[in-house]
Design an enzyme around this catalytic site. Structure first.
Site, PDB file in Angstrom:
ATOM      1  N   HIS A  31      49.813  50.979  42.949  1.00  0.00           N
ATOM      2  CA  HIS A  31      50.202  51.544  44.241  1.00  0.00           C
ATOM      3  C   HIS A  31      51.330  52.568  44.114  1.00  0.00           C
ATOM      4  O   HIS A  31      51.588  53.325  45.035  1.00  0.00           O
ATOM      5  CB  HIS A  31      50.561  50.440  45.245  1.00  0.00           C
TER       6      HIS A  31
ATOM      7  N   SER B 163      58.967  48.847  42.373  1.00  0.00           N
ATOM      8  CA  SER B 163      57.611  48.531  41.943  1.00  0.00           C
ATOM      9  C   SER B 163      57.312  49.134  40.590  1.00  0.00           C
ATOM     10  O   SER B 163      57.606  50.289  40.329  1.00  0.00           O
ATOM     11  CB  SER B 163      56.591  49.063  42.945  1.00  0.00           C
TER      12      SER B 163
ATOM     13  N   VAL C 277      26.386  42.522  48.181  1.00  0.00           N
ATOM     14  CA  VAL C 277      26.141  42.035  49.539  1.00  0.00           C
ATOM     15  C   VAL C 277      27.278  42.459  50.462  1.00  0.00           C
ATOM     16  O   VAL C 277      28.411  42.638  50.034  1.00  0.00           O
ATOM     17  CB  VAL C 277      26.022  40.494  49.585  1.00  0.00           C
TER      18      VAL C 277
ATOM     19  N   MET D  30      29.260  40.959  53.684  1.00  0.00           N
ATOM     20  CA  MET D  30      29.427  39.605  54.198  1.00  0.00           C
ATOM     21  C   MET D  30      30.407  39.544  55.359  1.00  0.00           C
ATOM     22  O   MET D  30      31.242  40.413  55.526  1.00  0.00           O
ATOM     23  CB  MET D  30      29.935  38.679  53.083  1.00  0.00           C
TER      24      MET D  30
ATOM     25  N   LEU E  39      27.867  41.332  43.203  1.00  0.00           N
ATOM     26  CA  LEU E  39      26.608  40.773  43.688  1.00  0.00           C
ATOM     27  C   LEU E  39      25.794  41.816  44.433  1.00  0.00           C
ATOM     28  O   LEU E  39      24.594  41.931  44.250  1.00  0.00           O
ATOM     29  CB  LEU E  39      26.876  39.590  44.622  1.00  0.00           C
TER      30      LEU E  39
ATOM     31  N   ASP F 212      46.742  45.695  40.595  1.00  0.00           N
ATOM     32  CA  ASP F 212      47.865  46.575  40.923  1.00  0.00           C
ATOM     33  C   ASP F 212      48.614  47.026  39.678  1.00  0.00           C
ATOM     34  O   ASP F 212      49.847  47.049  39.654  1.00  0.00           O
ATOM     35  CB  ASP F 212      48.830  45.899  41.901  1.00  0.00           C
TER      36      ASP F 212
END
EC number: 3.4.21.107
Length: 458
Positions: free
Chosen positions: A187, A298, A354, A356, A352, A217
């Site tokens: 970030h 950070s 998908v 959801m 996968l 991160d």
């Protein structure tokens, strides 16, 4: 509770990178959208915005809380941007600031796991001042430069200019011939058109982004090794104990306060927090420390009593009434990711395929009347809104309106569980089982996982 990264650019919103194109901006692919993110996810972007507006020193460290809006239409794929209020990412916009570093006392006898890291403890670690002086050349400040469009009247065209969007910290961990390498947070560098690194002696280098990973991160930068005299040593974070003394070194609120040192202890081990990222909400395993972590920290190191890096500072709780809650990524989690970033520039993960929605967001009447669920089946798992063509899910036989209740033998209660299992327990090429409810009946399907791409969902 709101978790925010210590250093984050103001420009990047914490939306899943796999956002469904045809949906509205606040809709997310299921793989990356979890509506009830346990205690409200930590947002990297929230931290950016907060530190940006909080450049007035500590007073502005109060986290900007983003309220998660619940859409009336549950069928919309997972709300985009569930951001808890209080976790602050340490990027200081415009003004360089990234000081979230704590010291860790990891074992000096850590086994070498990678040729990319050194592990020898500092010989003069008994004296904190001597230890800091020894470590100082390995700590850097990082400036994220982005291009902005100047178009006062909104008529198109206009000019563009570069400006500093945010700042953070980093630690030099490797020198190879004429090049040196730096670990920082994703970030801190995300969205940059240009990255500059300021060394301890004030020398400035233009940095190249070797690779980055949103989910952990972490990011790796490359600079010229000409002015690099020393690299940091890494310790074994698995040997840490609660109460051990640690220090953090970084650049809170920018280069103006570069090399700031704060001291504390390890307040907790193996903490799990939900963080809202551009890849969706993910769980992070972190170390907790009370060493002061301010915007701009950070990417800086958390250091143990032996002078070894045992964590990379990333987050802090910034909430009224809460003090001394900082978090760092354990060094043992950092090293394998950095190895992959050095080798491939990215981290390959399985998916996968998908979209959801957490079942907690699906009306019970719909579960009963449309999905055919009953009894203890109600409210469990994640609803499959859509299956991607030619994906592992489609090949396994998963259909729209199935409800996934188990993956790889583990119970699934939310989309965050799906990601956690995929990213932590499985790898590309693995064969796994998926248990679904279809019209009230349980089916077990077999899938072979393939590589996740920028356009694929979980």
């Amino acid at each position: 509770m709101d978790y925010r990264r210590d250093g984050q650019n103001d420009q990047h919103q914490t939306e899943p990178s796999h956002t469904e194109q045809q949906n509205t901006e606040n809709q997310k692919l299921i793989g990356h959208s979890e509506q009830e993110l346990l205690d409200a996810p930590v947002s990297y972007e929230a931290g950016r915005q907060e530190t940006a507006s909080a450049l007035e020193m500590e007073k502005q460290e109060t986290a900007v809380k983003k309220e998660k809006k619940r859409r009336a239409a549950w069928l919309s794929p997972i709300l985009g941007g569930i951001i808890g209020g209080g976790l602050m990412l340490g990027i200081a916009p415009y003004l360089p600031s990234d000081q979230n570093q704590a010291t860790e006392t990891a074992s000096a006898n850590k086994q070498v796991q990678s040729d990319n890291f050194t592990t020898a403890p500092i010989t003069n670690a008994s004296n904190i001042a001597d230890m800091v002086e020894d470590l100082e050349p390995t700590i850097v400040g990082i400036s994220n430069i982005q291009t902005s469009q100047n178009n006062t009247f909104g008529t198109g065209g206009g000019s563009s200019s570069e400006s500093e969007s945010g700042t953070g910290s980093g630690v030099i961990f490797k020198k190879d011939s004429d090049k040196a390498y730096i670990i920082t947070n994703n970030h801190v560098v995300e969205g940059a058109n240009k990255l500059t690194v300021t060394l301890y002696n004030g020398e400035t280098e233009t940095a190249k982004l070797v690779g980055s990973d949103t989910i952990t991160d972490l990011a790796v930068l490359e600079i010229s090794g000409k002015n690099v005299k020393k690299v940091a040593s890494f310790g074994d974070s698995s040997q840490l104990r609660t109460g051990e003394k640690v220090i953090a070194i970084g650049n809170p609120l920018g280069q103006q306060f570069s090399g700031t040192v704060t001291q504390g202890i390890i307040s907790g081990l193996n903490r799990t927090i939900d963080v809202d990222t551009t890849q969706g909400t993910v769980e992070m395993n972190v170390l907790q420390t009370d060493a002061a972590i301010n915007p701009g920290n950070s990417g800086g190191p958390l250091i143990n009593a032996s002078g070894q890096v045992i964590g990379i500072n990333s987050l802090k709780v910034s909430e009224s009434g809460v003090e001394s809650l900082g978090f760092a990524i354990p060094s043992n989690d950092v090293e394998p990711i950095v190895d992959q970033l050095l080798q491939n520039g990215k981290v390959d993960r399985p998916f996968l395929g998908v979209q959801m929605i957490d079942m907690s967001q699906v009306p019970e009447t719909y579960q009963e009347n449309t999905l055919g669920l009953f009894g203890d089946q109600l409210g469990k798992g994640v609803y499959v809104k859509e299956v991607q063509a030619n994906s592992p899910a489609e090949k396994a036989g998963i259909k729209s309106e199935d409800v996934i209740v188990k993956l790889n033998g583990k119970d699934v209660e939310s989309s965050a569980d799906i990601r956690q299992i995929l990213y932590k327990d499985l790898k590309v090429g693995d064969k796994t089982t998926i248990q679904v409810l279809r019209k009230g009946k349980t089916k077990t399907l077999n899938a072979t996982l393939t590589k996740q791409t920028e356009s694929s969902s979980s």
